[in-house]
Motif scaffolding. Structure first.
Motif, PDB file in Angstrom:
ATOM      1  N   LYS A   3       0.829  -1.207   0.000  1.00 60.08           N
ATOM      2  CA  LYS A   3       0.000   0.000   0.000  1.00 60.08           C
ATOM      3  C   LYS A   3       0.865   1.258   0.000  1.00 60.08           C
ATOM      4  O   LYS A   3       0.539   2.240  -0.643  1.00 60.08           O
ATOM      5  N   THR A   4       1.988   1.209   0.727  1.00 62.47           N
ATOM      6  CA  THR A   4       2.865   2.366   0.793  1.00 62.47           C
ATOM      7  C   THR A   4       3.422   2.697  -0.579  1.00 62.47           C
ATOM      8  O   THR A   4       3.371   3.836  -1.022  1.00 62.47           O
ATOM      9  N   SER A   6       2.203   1.905  -3.360  1.00 60.07           N
ATOM     10  CA  SER A   6       1.078   2.294  -4.193  1.00 60.07           C
ATOM     11  C   SER A   6       0.760   3.774  -3.997  1.00 60.07           C
ATOM     12  O   SER A   6       0.500   4.493  -4.963  1.00 60.07           O
ATOM     13  N   VAL A   7       0.805   4.220  -2.765  1.00 62.13           N
ATOM     14  CA  VAL A   7       0.546   5.624  -2.475  1.00 62.13           C
ATOM     15  C   VAL A   7       1.631   6.490  -3.109  1.00 62.13           C
ATOM     16  O   VAL A   7       1.339   7.496  -3.759  1.00 62.13           O
ATOM     17  N   TYR A  10       1.137   7.021  -6.790  1.00 63.43           N
ATOM     18  CA  TYR A  10       0.190   8.081  -7.140  1.00 63.43           C
ATOM     19  C   TYR A  10       0.855   9.459  -7.044  1.00 63.43           C
ATOM     20  O   TYR A  10       0.638  10.312  -7.904  1.00 63.43           O
ATOM     21  N   TYR A  11       1.652   9.676  -6.003  1.00 64.07           N
ATOM     22  CA  TYR A  11       2.361  10.952  -5.893  1.00 64.07           C
ATOM     23  C   TYR A  11       3.311  11.137  -7.071  1.00 64.07           C
ATOM     24  O   TYR A  11       3.426  12.240  -7.615  1.00 64.07           O
ATOM     25  N   LEU A  47      -5.891   9.302  -5.135  1.00 64.04           N
ATOM     26  CA  LEU A  47      -4.964   9.304  -4.003  1.00 64.04           C
ATOM     27  C   LEU A  47      -5.711   9.429  -2.681  1.00 64.04           C
ATOM     28  O   LEU A  47      -5.347   8.794  -1.690  1.00 64.04           O
ATOM     29  N   LEU A  50      -6.723   6.168  -0.914  1.00 64.58           N
ATOM     30  CA  LEU A  50      -5.708   5.238  -0.433  1.00 64.58           C
ATOM     31  C   LEU A  50      -5.312   5.543   1.006  1.00 64.58           C
ATOM     32  O   LEU A  50      -5.535   6.635   1.514  1.00 64.58           O
ATOM     33  N   ASP A  51      -4.688   4.551   1.625  1.00 66.76           N
ATOM     34  CA  ASP A  51      -4.170   4.728   2.982  1.00 66.76           C
ATOM     35  C   ASP A  51      -3.024   5.719   2.996  1.00 66.76           C
ATOM     36  O   ASP A  51      -2.379   5.961   1.989  1.00 66.76           O
ATOM     37  N   HIS A  52      -2.740   6.226   4.171  1.00 65.83           N
ATOM     38  CA  HIS A  52      -1.639   7.172   4.333  1.00 65.83           C
ATOM     39  C   HIS A  52      -0.307   6.447   4.352  1.00 65.83           C
ATOM     40  O   HIS A  52      -0.230   5.247   4.594  1.00 65.83           O
ATOM     41  N   LEU A  53       0.756   7.205   4.150  1.00 63.45           N
ATOM     42  CA  LEU A  53       2.100   6.657   4.125  1.00 63.45           C
ATOM     43  C   LEU A  53       2.615   6.366   5.522  1.00 63.45           C
ATOM     44  O   LEU A  53       2.229   7.013   6.483  1.00 63.45           O
ATOM     45  N   ARG A  61       7.507  11.476  -0.095  1.00 60.48           N
ATOM     46  CA  ARG A  61       6.270  12.208  -0.369  1.00 60.48           C
ATOM     47  C   ARG A  61       6.503  13.706  -0.266  1.00 60.48           C
ATOM     48  O   ARG A  61       6.039  14.484  -1.109  1.00 60.48           O
TER      49      ARG A  61
END
Length: 112
Positions: A3-4, A6-7, A10-11, A47, A50-53, A61
């Motif tokens: 997930k990280t 993935s986030v 997006y950035y 974005l 999604l979950d946070h980093l 980020r």
């Protein structure tokens, strides 16, 4: 893909779109800037879902966000003269319309 990552993906995609927008703005290709702006908006909306980093990826980020914000500021400064020019054109059109209304409308009424 975690997930990280993935986030961060997006950035990175948003940063890439902002770079493309900046390039098009520098070339005064405003229609392309607007089209890319729609892609930018979609990526930002995705974005938000999604979950946070985690702590490990916050620096990455932060660097991407700094780049995105710098691109945005430059795009805005490039667009400002064009927006001012369009505003002046609109003002001139309104004044011309008022003059035509003032001087042409009475003449049209006399011929009726």
């Amino acid at each position: 893909m975690s997930k990280t990552s993935s986030v961060l993906h997006y950035y990175e995609a948003i940063a890439d779109i902002s770079s493309q927008m900046l390039s098009e703005a520098r070339a005064s290709h405003w229609e392309e800037v607007i089209a890319l702006g729609e892609q930018y908006q979609t990526a930002v909306e995705s974005l938000r879902e999604l979950d946070h980093l985690g702590d490990d990826d916050r620096q990455a980020r932060r660097e991407l966000l700094t780049k995105i914000l710098n691109d945005d500021a430059t795009i805005r400064s490039l667009a400002a003269p064009e927006l001012s020019r369009l505003g002046a054109l609109m003002g001139n059109m309104k004044r011309q319309h008022a003059v035509l209304q003032t001087y042409c409308a009475p003449a049209l009424n006399l011929h009726s």
